[in-house]
Design an enzyme around this catalytic site. Structure first.
Site, PDB file in Angstrom:
ATOM      1  N   GLY A   1       5.458 105.704  91.294  1.00  0.00           N
ATOM      2  CA  GLY A   1       5.053 106.427  92.494  1.00  0.00           C
ATOM      3  C   GLY A   1       3.700 105.954  92.974  1.00  0.00           C
TER       4      GLY A   1
ATOM      5  N   ARG B   1      10.534 101.875  91.590  1.00  0.00           N
ATOM      6  CA  ARG B   1      10.766 102.407  90.239  1.00  0.00           C
ATOM      7  C   ARG B   1      11.794 101.562  89.483  1.00  0.00           C
ATOM      8  NH1 ARG B   1       8.087 107.180  89.496  1.00  0.00           N
ATOM      9  NH2 ARG B   1       7.612 108.411  91.351  1.00  0.00           N
TER      10      ARG B   1
ATOM     11  N   ASP C   1       3.096 106.089  83.230  1.00  0.00           N
ATOM     12  CA  ASP C   1       3.849 106.019  81.995  1.00  0.00           C
ATOM     13  C   ASP C   1       4.978 104.969  82.032  1.00  0.00           C
ATOM     14  OD1 ASP C   1       4.483 107.205  79.529  1.00  0.00           O
ATOM     15  OD2 ASP C   1       6.201 108.151  80.480  1.00  0.00           O
TER      16      ASP C   1
ATOM     17  N   THR D   1      -1.710 107.559  87.778  1.00  0.00           N
ATOM     18  CA  THR D   1      -0.676 108.551  88.060  1.00  0.00           C
ATOM     19  C   THR D   1      -1.334 109.800  88.598  1.00  0.00           C
ATOM     20  OG1 THR D   1       0.953 110.107  87.217  1.00  0.00           O
ATOM     21  CG2 THR D   1      -0.552 109.224  85.583  1.00  0.00           C
TER      22      THR D   1
ATOM     23  N   ASP E   1      -0.187 112.517  88.435  1.00  0.00           N
ATOM     24  CA  ASP E   1       0.092 113.584  87.463  1.00  0.00           C
ATOM     25  C   ASP E   1      -1.018 113.710  86.420  1.00  0.00           C
ATOM     26  OD1 ASP E   1       2.518 114.106  88.681  1.00  0.00           O
ATOM     27  OD2 ASP E   1       3.657 112.788  87.358  1.00  0.00           O
TER      28      ASP E   1
ATOM     29  N   ASP F   1      -1.361 112.481  83.473  1.00  0.00           N
ATOM     30  CA  ASP F   1      -0.898 112.885  82.147  1.00  0.00           C
ATOM     31  C   ASP F   1      -0.762 111.726  81.159  1.00  0.00           C
ATOM     32  OD1 ASP F   1       1.273 111.737  83.366  1.00  0.00           O
ATOM     33  OD2 ASP F   1       2.642 113.412  83.058  1.00  0.00           O
TER      34      ASP F   1
ATOM     35  N   ARG G   1       5.960 116.688  86.860  1.00  0.00           N
ATOM     36  CA  ARG G   1       7.260 116.674  86.180  1.00  0.00           C
ATOM     37  C   ARG G   1       7.176 117.344  84.815  1.00  0.00           C
ATOM     38  NH1 ARG G   1      11.515 113.788  86.738  1.00  0.00           N
ATOM     39  NH2 ARG G   1      10.575 112.530  88.372  1.00  0.00           N
TER      40      ARG G   1
END
Ligand code: F6P
Length: 344
Positions: free
Chosen positions: A10, A72, A103, A125, A127, A129, A171
């Site tokens: 992404g 992706r 990731d 990211t 995110d 994470d 997610r």
């Protein structure tokens, strides 16, 4: 030295700042830079490479997205594809590849490095994470979008005495929801790490009403679990090459909103922030740290430290093993979640 740069997964605000940093470092020492188009898609078939010259990275610092394109596509799904990537790197005359991603992208980078390919990573990211690093490109900009949205939703929620449910990305982890909710003063935050019952959400809103608070903002991560909701059937939902289902299809924000309305009588509205969290110009923080990790990525290339990735630790950028960075998602700790609850 001829160095390739790739952005995968992404997109996120700040990618161009990192591309620019790698390229400028290379140009400063007479290096050659090549852009890989559209993530691993640009290496799994006929190589899609294009030279990057100084003009290409001029004026992109403040630009969202990635000038290289992303995808992706997953070479790990097929051993022949991974082999093709290795062959393309060699045939393209690349001395090294800088893979900028989260990731999924970095797991591919790690596999390539383990197989002897000259690959260095850069953490990205929204995110936030990844393990080991305190910074991932795009997170700060995403939190800024959530914060502004929550601020704006406050005034309309107060005017109409409504509950506003704000669905954000996330997610497996709730970093964006938690930090955006903290910064925006959310009245409840629901994240994957800490599942809640629908009854607890309704109960909390009732408690607030009893205190004279006739509006509320609830921030919920798209991957959150809410007990009491009918099970999600995602069997037919599209999946990407890494096997991830499109979580926005769950529509958890709207489903929770409908239950809130039914159980509490509060008029309730849902806002799904979706890809606005990834788009647009990066914050200064993202520009600065993307520049810093990008610059160190080039140093790692020059030093031949393949399989490594620059990460933020305190105020420094230090090298780490890509393998450690992709060892499972870094989750929101209980202490931070509890801190947010004080303000409910
Ligand atoms: O991987 C980052 C992420 O932003 C997730 O939080 C989200 O679930 C996903 O991307 C959505 O990605 P896309 O719509 O691009 O497939």
């Amino acid at each position: 030295m001829r160095v390739g740069i790739l952005t995968g997964g992404g997109d996120a605000a700040g990618l161009n700042a990192a591309i620019r940093a790698v390229a400028r470092k290379a140009f400063a020492v007479g290096g050659e830079v090549v852009g890989v188009r559209n993530g691993w898609a640009g290496l799994v078939g006929t190589a899609d490479l294009r030279p990057i010259i100084p003009r290409d990275v001029s004026g992109i610092l403040a630009q969202g997205g990635t000038i290289l394109g992303s995808s992706r596509v997953n070479p790990l799904a097929d051993p022949a594809a991974l082999e093709r990537v290795r062959a393309n790197l060699a045939e393209g005359g690349l001395d090294a590849l800088v893979a900028i991603g989260g990731d999924d992208t970095l797991k591919v980078a790690n596999a390539l490095a383990a197989a002897g390919a000259p690959v260095v990573g850069v953490p990205k990211t929204m995110d936030n994470d990844l393990q080991v690093t305190e910074y991932c490109i795009g997170f700060d900009s995403a939190v800024a979008v959530v914060t502004e949205a929550v601020d704006r939703l406050h005034t309309t929620a107060a005017s109409h005495h409504r509950v506003m449910v704000v669905e954000v990305m996330g997610r497996d982890t709730g970093w964006v929801a938690l930090m955006g909710g903290l910064a925006g003063g959310a009245d409840m935050i629901v994240i994957p790490e800490f599942p809640v019952e629908l009854a607890a959400i309704a109960g909390h809103l009732e408690e607030r009403r009893a205190q004279g608070k006739d509006f509320s903002i609830l921030v919920i991560a798209e991957g959150a679990e809410v007990g009491g909701l009918a099970a999600f059937d995602l069997s037919g939902a599209p999946r990407d090459a890494f096997g991830h289902v499109q979580l926005s299809r769950r529509g958890i924000g709207e489903r929770v909103a409908q239950e809130i309305e039914a159980q509490t009588g509060f008029e309730t509205r849902t806002t799904v922030l979706g890809h606005t969290q990834r788009g647009g110009s990066p914050t200064p923080y993202d520009r600065i740290w993307a520049t810093r990790v990008g610059a160190v990525a080039y140093d790692l290339v020059v030093q031949g430290r393949f399989g490594e990735i620059p990460v933020k630790r305190g105020d420094d950028v230090v090298p780490a093993a890509i393998a450690d960075v992709v060892a499972g998602p870094r989750r929101v700790p209980a202490a931070l979640y509890e801190l947010a609850r004080i303000f409910y």
